[in-house]
Design an enzyme around this catalytic site. Structure first.
Site, short mmCIF file in Angstrom:
data_model
loop_
_atom_site.label_atom_id
_atom_site.label_comp_id
_atom_site.label_asym_id
_atom_site.label_seq_id
_atom_site.Cartn_x
_atom_site.Cartn_y
_atom_site.Cartn_z
N HIS A 1 44.99 -12.72 1.99
CA HIS A 1 45.78 -12.58 0.88
C HIS A 1 47.25 -13.02 1.07
CE1 HIS A 1 48.92 -10.62 -1.43
NE2 HIS A 1 47.86 -11.50 -2.07
N SER A 2 46.51 -14.51 -0.20
CA SER A 2 47.79 -15.18 -0.39
C SER A 2 48.16 -16.26 0.37
CB SER A 2 49.28 -14.47 -1.19
OG SER A 2 50.60 -14.94 -1.38
N MET A 3 49.50 -16.43 1.54
CA MET A 3 49.46 -17.22 2.22
C MET A 3 48.72 -17.17 3.76
SD MET A 3 51.46 -19.50 0.92
CE MET A 3 52.12 -20.86 1.80
#
Length: 908
Positions: A150-152
């Site tokens: 998720h995300s980074m």
């Protein structure tokens, strides 16, 4: 524009995921060496109820999946995926199941501080080794791990492949959720931008080596204002056959935009992900299939085009049409049929020979959303019946209220009939429809309105619907700064109950479609804007597909939406605002130095901003450089001087730039700089007034610029910067500066006015006090002795200059805050921030500001360097805008250089 990005998006269509048993997180013991090297990080196994109890001894038999949280993300975010996968495993009696592991990154702010990204990547590598060791003695031993980031976390997963000792075969599937792959959202330090460059370059240069890794990137759409979806598309040059990027609004059976956090718990999206994971299992190895082609076909099935059938790797090409069904021949070009409680099954056959000359396409739809085959093609038969037929249901596409199939007759020369199967329907009510048509008759072109029409003009088209499908092609709609409101009004002749209409905005060059379901009759508004501009080698047109009701009239009105255009500018360029604001303040600072040199007086911040911060001073030069960089000879000269690439040129190559955007951002920066200056001055006056009520300050004595005590303070703060955190030293010197000039210097003006002047009346004294505090203007000489008047004027001039320096310095502090927050959060593990993006800048700034806070305009006025110091901020502003938009960490360097010249003016 800000309001459009933050508030004016579609409602949340996601359902919440729930755990049916209490979630548990079992901490996995790591090797001592790993635990010692990464004390802040941990690895967990997710479980619920009996499954959690059974796995406490870590005798695992499932398929390993590793979840990586993003910026400030929690390892507990794995629970939605883990819980739904567990329910799905129960449905198949645990024939297959997944073991979900999750990494605890201590909720680090990796989107704002890039210094720990490499550390996280190496830790994940260690975790993969530990996970695979847990399965060493099992019957079906996995050789690789699937990763969901998720995300980074998704970027950290991609970075694994850049590690020297990492074996690419350890990962075979990577799913990223709202991960900014192209560039960081806020490039606040060099470590962050260097990390991105290393990862993206590796994926482009080593694309051939990554063919065994299948990557899916899911973006959140317009609800996600933290990571715009354009950043979440994998770099275009990377391998196309094993990478897929989609926006959640286009994902079948989800059709919902998600915000940055809901993408990890959105039930519709999690269901699609879990279904795909189960379809990826190889029955022989009981692990995720090693066949890259199968992996891609599964992902396309669940995330791009769903045919309303269960996934089959090699579906049967032919099906037997059996059963005591009635065969009915339909010769009409248009046919609809409603089914309700039919006890007998039917086959409707459509002979194609009579339609091939008159029509080019056949379109059929079915509102029964089951997964059974329903449309077939008969081969060269003369009779109206056929026992074996090609299954055309795989050509269908699932929409929210119906499943549709469109066939080009020319592509199926061997078909003699199309057959629609209607099975017995006990209690079910649904409708079917088919029609033959010429493509030209159902395709209309609608030119979009110009950007500068500001919504005053509109493009309009009227569709007298006799059919089931219309395609409205939107001409000249291909840039990210275009945004439109499309109003679709439907009118029907009779008031009978009708199926809802489905409107789909289809963008052919990327998977970013959006779907709207509307009642008939109704007035529906659709927003049309892009996440990705049209590639230069693509000539296709975006389409508005209207899956209509027959005998209804549809009016389509398209207008430019100025608010959404501004919203697009904010969405794509908000990260560059600090550069434009600081550039405006720097121009103002240069103007103040110039006024001080010519008149001997320092002008007020807001007046000087209005006078000097003009876009025509900086913008033309940058535009000329960007234009010249299109020529090879200029690019060669630029590179030979080792100059970094101009950010506007990079943005142009990504199709995220247009000429007026910089002007709009500059003017917006001017506005923010002006009002932040007003707010700053007002706050200082307010606090100094409160300070004056509480403590009567003493007169500030004029002192030398450099004293042993100040040298001691300088050395102390430089030591703090070197041994702990540069941003911490910057904050201390900022607060010291703020205290000295926010409180002491403002209040010193009072003391200069009424100390030792018994001749003044109280009225005069109060008048001068108010004037010195509020307008910062020099006090009328008639009421003061000449020497005192000069002293007050000098104090006011110095105060104006210090307020501008504080304004500049405030933005340096704000840009360095993320690394300070990161350091404070990890203080229990390490006193020294390493690596520290602010360390060297902080040491220089401490020395500069220790001198500057004790300086006055009197020393600067007489300096030989004042002429240079007054002219330098303009080229620095130009350089800042040219090189700082995509590299915010460069901003403090330009400001520091300008302040260094100011210090030299005080000395020389």
């Amino acid at each position: 524009g800000v309001r459009d990005v933050l508030f004016l998006y579609e409602e949340n269509r996601c359902s919440m995921t729930y755990m049916y048993e209490y979630p548990e997180y079992l901490k996995i013991k790591l090797p001592k060496k790993t635990a010692r090297r990464y004390p802040a990080y941990e690895l967990y196994l997710y479980g619920e109820g009996n499954y959690a109890e059974e796995n406490k001894n870590l005798l695992l038999t499932g398929i390993p999946v590793l979840f990586l949280p993003g910026n400030a993300g929690s390892y507990k975010q794995v629970r939605s995926l883990g819980s739904i996968a567990l329910r799905k495993a129960e449905d198949v009696d645990f024939k297959y199941h997944f073991d979900f592991f999750s990494v605890n990154f201590n909720e680090e702010l990796v989107a704002l501080y890039g210094g720990s990204l490499q550390r996280q990547t190496k830790f994940v590598h260690e975790c993969i080794k530990v996970i695979l060791k847990l399965y060493r003695d099992q019957e079906f031993t996995p050789s690789s791990v699937a990763i969901v980031g998720h995300s980074m976390g998704g970027l950290v997963a991609r970075a694994l492949l850049t590690l020297k000792n990492f074996k690419p075969e350890l990962i075979n599937l990577l799913i990223t959720q709202a991960t900014p792959h192209i560039a960081p959202v806020m490039p606040l330090d060099k470590y962050l931008t260097d990390f991105y460059t290393a990862v993206n370059n590796h994926w482009i240069l080593k694309a051939q080596d990554l063919r065994n890794l299948t990557t899916l990137s899911v973006a959140g759409g317009f609800r996600d204002y933290q990571v715009r979806s354009g950043l979440a598309f994998l770099p275009r040059l990377s391998q196309h056959d094993s990478a897929l990027s989609v926006v959640s609004s286009a994902v079948p059976r989800a059709w919902a935009s998600t915000d940055h956090l809901s993408i990890v718990w959105c039930k519709e999206l999690i269901l699609a992900t879990v279904r795909a994971l189960f379809d990826l299992i190889d029955e022989n190895t009981r692990q995720i299939t090693e066949d890259p082609k199968k992996r891609m076909s599964v992902l396309n099935h669940h995330f791009v085009r769903h045919p309303a059938k269960m996934f089959e790797e090699n579906p049967e090409a032919f099906a037997e049409l059996t059963g005591a069904f009635m065969w009915i021949t339909v010769k009409a070009s248009k046919w609809t049929y409603s089914v309700y409680n039919d006890s007998d099954g039917k086959y409707f056959t459509f002979p194609l020979a009579s339609h091939r000359k008159s029509y080019s396409h056949v379109y059929c739809e079915n509102s029964m959303l089951d997964t059974n085959s329903w449309i077939y093609g008969c081969m060269n038969t003369t009779s109206s019946m056929c026992l074996e037929a090609a299954d055309l249901s795989w050509r269908a596409e699932l929409l929210p209220t119906t499943k549709v199939v469109m066939l080009k007759l020319q592509d199926y020369p061997s078909l003699s009939h199309i057959v629609i199967q209607v099975p017995p329907a006990a209690g079910n009510k649904y409708t079917l429809g088919c029609e033959f048509f010429k493509e030209d008759s159902r395709t209309v072109q609608l030119p979009v309105t110009h950007l500068f029409s500001f919504g005053l003009s509109s493009s309009k088209i009227l569709l007298n619907s006799t059919g089931l499908l219309y395609r409205v092609q939107l001409q000249h709609f291909n840039q990210i700064y275009q945004a439109f409101k499309i109003h679709i009004e439907s009118h029907c002749q009779s008031l009978k109950e009708r199926k809802p209409s489905v409107y789909r905005l289809h963008i052919p060059w990327s998977h970013e479609d959006s779907i709207t379901v509307a009642k008939v009759p109704s007035l529906t508004e659709i927003s049309a804007k892009l996440h990705i501009a049209q590639p230069h080698n693509d000539s296709s047109l975006p389409e508005l597909n209207i899956y209509s009701s027959p005998d209804c009239q549809y009016e389509v009105i398209l207008k430019t939406s100025l608010l959404q255009v501004l919203g697009q500018i904010i969405r794509f360029h908000a990260g560059a605002f600090p550069v434009y604001i600081v550039s405006n303040i720097l121009l103002t600072y240069g103007g103040q130095l110039s006024t001080l040199r010519s008149t001997g007086q320092c002008s007020d911040f807001s007046l000087e901003l209005v006078r000097t911060a003009k876009p025509y001073k900086v913008e033309p030069l940058i535009s000329i450089v960007v234009f010249l960089q299109g020529f090879n000879w200029f690019r060669e000269i630029w590179e030979s001087l080792s100059l970094p690439e101009v950010d506007a040129a990079v943005l142009s190559s990504q199709d995220a730039w247009f000429p007026l955007v910089s002007l709009i951002l500059f003017l917006f920066g001017t506005g923010i700089a002006y009002w932040s200056g007003v707010f700053f001055s007002t706050s200082l006056r307010l606090f100094s007034s409160l300070w004056l009520i509480l403590i009567r300050p003493t007169v500030l004595q004029k002192d030398k610029l450099i004293t042993p005590r100040r040298l001691c303070g300088m050395m102390s703060l430089a030591l703090v910067s070197w041994t702990t955190c540069g941003a911490f030293a910057v904050l201390i010197i900022y607060l010291q500066y703020l205290f000295k000039h926010g409180f002491l210097q403002v209040t010193s003006v009072f003391d200069f006015q009424d100390s030792g002047h018994s001749k003044e009346t109280s009225q005069n004294s109060s008048t001068h006090t108010v004037k010195a505090q509020s307008s910062m203007d020099s006090v009328p000489e008639a009421a003061q002795s000449p020497s005192n008047s000069t002293t007050i004027a000098e104090a006011v001039n110095s105060l104006k200059m210090h307020i501008t320096i504080l304004n500049l310095f405030t933005w340096i502090v704000l840009l360095s805050l993320p690394s300070l927050i990161y350091w404070l959060k990890n203080l229990r593990y390490n006193v020294r921030l390493d690596p520290d993006p602010c360390r060297s800048t902080a040491i220089i700034l401490v020395c500069i500001l220790e001198i500057l806070m004790n300086s006055s305009t009197a020393e600067v006025k007489s300096s030989k360097l004042l002429k240079i110091a007054a002219k330098v901020p303009l080229p620095l502003s130009v350089a800042m805008l040219a090189l700082g938009r995509l590299h915010l960490y460069r901003v403090p360097h330009f400001v520091t250089f300008s302040l260094l010249l100011h210090v030299l003016c005080c000395i020389v």
